[in-house]
Write a protein that holds these residues in place. Structure first.
Motif, PDB file in Angstrom:
ATOM      1  N   HIS A 151      30.101  24.498   9.519  1.00  0.00           N
ATOM      2  CA  HIS A 151      28.767  25.090   9.474  1.00  0.00           C
ATOM      3  C   HIS A 151      28.903  26.513  10.029  1.00  0.00           C
ATOM      4  N   THR A 152      28.813  27.505   9.168  1.00  0.00           N
ATOM      5  CA  THR A 152      29.115  28.873   9.598  1.00  0.00           C
ATOM      6  C   THR A 152      28.098  29.401  10.603  1.00  0.00           C
ATOM      7  N   GLY A 153      26.910  28.819  10.649  1.00  0.00           N
ATOM      8  CA  GLY A 153      25.879  29.313  11.547  1.00  0.00           C
ATOM      9  C   GLY A 153      25.863  28.679  12.915  1.00  0.00           C
ATOM     10  N   LEU A 154      26.716  27.678  13.138  1.00  0.00           N
ATOM     11  CA  LEU A 154      26.759  27.043  14.466  1.00  0.00           C
ATOM     12  C   LEU A 154      28.188  26.613  14.799  1.00  0.00           C
ATOM     13  N   PRO A 155      29.100  27.572  14.862  1.00  0.00           N
ATOM     14  CA  PRO A 155      30.520  27.253  15.042  1.00  0.00           C
ATOM     15  C   PRO A 155      30.841  26.576  16.363  1.00  0.00           C
ATOM     16  N   ALA A 156      30.201  26.985  17.455  1.00  0.00           N
ATOM     17  CA  ALA A 156      30.503  26.367  18.746  1.00  0.00           C
ATOM     18  C   ALA A 156      30.129  24.890  18.732  1.00  0.00           C
ATOM     19  N   TYR A 157      29.020  24.570  18.093  1.00  0.00           N
ATOM     20  CA  TYR A 157      28.584  23.171  17.968  1.00  0.00           C
ATOM     21  C   TYR A 157      29.619  22.369  17.182  1.00  0.00           C
ATOM     22  N   CYS A 158      30.082  22.930  16.055  1.00  0.00           N
ATOM     23  CA  CYS A 158      31.093  22.234  15.247  1.00  0.00           C
ATOM     24  C   CYS A 158      32.367  21.970  16.047  1.00  0.00           C
ATOM     25  N   VAL A 159      32.831  22.986  16.765  1.00  0.00           N
ATOM     26  CA  VAL A 159      34.063  22.844  17.546  1.00  0.00           C
ATOM     27  C   VAL A 159      33.882  21.795  18.641  1.00  0.00           C
ATOM     28  N   ALA A 160      32.735  21.836  19.323  1.00  0.00           N
ATOM     29  CA  ALA A 160      32.485  20.862  20.382  1.00  0.00           C
ATOM     30  C   ALA A 160      32.440  19.442  19.831  1.00  0.00           C
ATOM     31  N   LYS A 161      31.785  19.259  18.698  1.00  0.00           N
ATOM     32  CA  LYS A 161      31.677  17.913  18.125  1.00  0.00           C
ATOM     33  C   LYS A 161      33.020  17.439  17.564  1.00  0.00           C
ATOM     34  N   ALA A 162      33.833  18.357  17.068  1.00  0.00           N
ATOM     35  CA  ALA A 162      35.180  17.973  16.629  1.00  0.00           C
ATOM     36  C   ALA A 162      36.015  17.528  17.830  1.00  0.00           C
ATOM     37  N   GLY A 163      35.895  18.247  18.934  1.00  0.00           N
ATOM     38  CA  GLY A 163      36.589  17.830  20.149  1.00  0.00           C
ATOM     39  C   GLY A 163      36.100  16.495  20.658  1.00  0.00           C
ATOM     40  N   LEU A 164      34.795  16.280  20.561  1.00  0.00           N
ATOM     41  CA  LEU A 164      34.206  15.007  20.976  1.00  0.00           C
ATOM     42  C   LEU A 164      34.806  13.845  20.189  1.00  0.00           C
ATOM     43  N   LYS A 169      38.545   9.029  20.296  1.00  0.00           N
ATOM     44  CA  LYS A 169      39.735   8.288  19.882  1.00  0.00           C
ATOM     45  C   LYS A 169      40.722   8.117  21.033  1.00  0.00           C
ATOM     46  N   CYS A 170      40.904   9.183  21.816  1.00  0.00           N
ATOM     47  CA  CYS A 170      41.828   9.088  22.947  1.00  0.00           C
ATOM     48  C   CYS A 170      41.347   8.068  23.976  1.00  0.00           C
ATOM     49  N   LEU A 171      40.069   8.113  24.289  1.00  0.00           N
ATOM     50  CA  LEU A 171      39.517   7.151  25.237  1.00  0.00           C
ATOM     51  C   LEU A 171      39.587   5.735  24.679  1.00  0.00           C
ATOM     52  N   ALA A 172      39.339   5.591  23.384  1.00  0.00           N
ATOM     53  CA  ALA A 172      39.345   4.265  22.773  1.00  0.00           C
ATOM     54  C   ALA A 172      40.707   3.592  22.938  1.00  0.00           C
ATOM     55  N   LEU A 173      41.760   4.337  22.693  1.00  0.00           N
ATOM     56  CA  LEU A 173      43.094   3.754  22.811  1.00  0.00           C
ATOM     57  C   LEU A 173      43.420   3.418  24.265  1.00  0.00           C
ATOM     58  N   GLU A 174      43.034   4.302  25.173  1.00  0.00           N
ATOM     59  CA  GLU A 174      43.346   4.091  26.587  1.00  0.00           C
ATOM     60  C   GLU A 174      42.571   2.911  27.179  1.00  0.00           C
ATOM     61  N   LEU A 175      41.339   2.723  26.735  1.00  0.00           N
ATOM     62  CA  LEU A 175      40.466   1.747  27.378  1.00  0.00           C
ATOM     63  C   LEU A 175      40.415   0.395  26.662  1.00  0.00           C
ATOM     64  N   ALA A 176      40.913   0.325  25.443  1.00  0.00           N
ATOM     65  CA  ALA A 176      40.837  -0.927  24.688  1.00  0.00           C
ATOM     66  C   ALA A 176      41.442  -2.121  25.428  1.00  0.00           C
ATOM     67  N   PRO A 177      42.597  -1.978  26.110  1.00  0.00           N
ATOM     68  CA  PRO A 177      43.157  -3.142  26.809  1.00  0.00           C
ATOM     69  C   PRO A 177      42.273  -3.676  27.929  1.00  0.00           C
ATOM     70  N   HIS A 238      35.517  -5.653  17.892  1.00  0.00           N
ATOM     71  CA  HIS A 238      36.760  -5.130  17.328  1.00  0.00           C
ATOM     72  C   HIS A 238      36.681  -3.673  16.876  1.00  0.00           C
ATOM     73  N   MET A 239      35.500  -3.102  16.861  1.00  0.00           N
ATOM     74  CA  MET A 239      35.344  -1.727  16.395  1.00  0.00           C
ATOM     75  C   MET A 239      35.515  -0.784  17.573  1.00  0.00           C
ATOM     76  N   THR A 240      36.588   0.006  17.563  1.00  0.00           N
ATOM     77  CA  THR A 240      36.807   0.989  18.619  1.00  0.00           C
ATOM     78  C   THR A 240      37.591   2.167  18.050  1.00  0.00           C
ATOM     79  N   GLY A 241      37.302   3.354  18.568  1.00  0.00           N
ATOM     80  CA  GLY A 241      37.928   4.552  18.046  1.00  0.00           C
ATOM     81  C   GLY A 241      37.414   4.931  16.680  1.00  0.00           C
ATOM     82  N   SER A 242      36.258   4.403  16.315  1.00  0.00           N
ATOM     83  CA  SER A 242      35.722   4.591  14.968  1.00  0.00           C
ATOM     84  C   SER A 242      34.537   5.551  14.966  1.00  0.00           C
ATOM     85  N   VAL A 243      34.280   6.106  13.795  1.00  0.00           N
ATOM     86  CA  VAL A 243      33.129   6.973  13.586  1.00  0.00           C
ATOM     87  C   VAL A 243      32.167   6.262  12.645  1.00  0.00           C
TER      88      VAL A 243
END
Length: 261
Positions: A151-164, A169-177, A238-243
């Protein structure tokens, strides 16, 4: 007995349209609710009364999620009054409607601080408590289709949500056990919250969105809340790390080059 009886939800951005809808949805399913936001307490008093009328414990704290210590203190206070949070919903977000050439450094930093760092601070603080107590739980991030569509008009939002999304996914793998499942709800055009305010100010964008979305329907705050509740359901094991993408088909047809998230 409702499906979330005995559990406590903690929701950032809890005074907003989507946050309050999530609070109502989880409370109706039996959860106590701890809300956090930056608005005056008077703004959420009617919501707290509504939640308590359902027989739930409910609390509001003014907290800036960009402050890690404030978030940790909030989690502790919520546990004292409402019970240790087992349902964690990082929802607080802001948006700056500027392209990359116009965006000021402080606007970039603040948006990432709230939308990404704030989500991490809440998820980490609550997860640490779950791990200490050896308790299962659910973390549901409120993301966006803007995480994968430019979204060219809200780049910081896009970057933040991509990082989110990668944080999820990282938290999902670490916390699943440990029985802690981590997922993201990613809405398209929501006729509420941040996008709703854009639509109010620029009605032509609302009409354009309705035309653009393949199913020709905008998402309500209650519909987002229903999907958050689905991911919090203890039967969903069973659903973890998913969007959970709910964009009406936008991602199938649009590169996301518009200005609305």
């Amino acid at each position: 007995m409702t499906m979330l009886s005995g559990q406590t939800a903690i929701i950032s951005g809890g005074a907003g349209d989507i946050g309050s809808a999530i609070a109502r949805a989880l409370a109706r399913q039996g959860a106590n609710v701890a809300l956090g936001d930056i608005v005056e307490a008077e703004r959420v008093e009617s919501l707290l009364m509504e939640l308590r009328a359902l027989g739930r414990r409910a609390r509001y704290d003014r907290v800036d999620v960009g402050d890690a210590q404030a978030v940790a203190d909030w989690v502790t206070a919520a546990a004292t009054e409402c019970g240790a949070p087992t349902l964690i919903v990082p929802n607080a977000a802001i948006v700056t409607l500027k392209d990359l050439q116009s965006l000021m450094p402080q606007e970039w930093e603040r948006e990432l601080q709230i939308n990404l760092n704030g989500a991490f601070y809440l998820a980490q603080a609550a997860a640490r408590r779950l791990l200490r107590d050896q308790s299962p739980g659910r973390i549901v991030f409120v993301g966006s289709w803007a995480a994968h569509a430019v979204h060219t008009g809200l780049p910081a939002y896009c970057v933040a949500k991509a990082g989110l999304r990668m944080l999820c996914k990282c938290l999902a793998l670490e916390l699943a056990p440990h029985g802690i499942l981590v997922n993201e709800v990613a809405p398209g055009y929501v006729d509420a919250g941040l996008t709703g305010r854009i639509f109010e100010a620029r009605p032509e964008r609302r009409e354009n969105a309705l035309t653009t979305v393949p199913n020709h329907a905008l998402i309500t705050a209650d519909e987002v809340a229903a999907q958050v509740a689905h991911l919090c359901d203890p039967a969903n094991r069973h659903m973890t790390g998913s969007v959970l993408l709910m964009d009406g088909g936008l991602s199938l047809v649009s590169p996301g080059s518009g200005r609305d998230a």
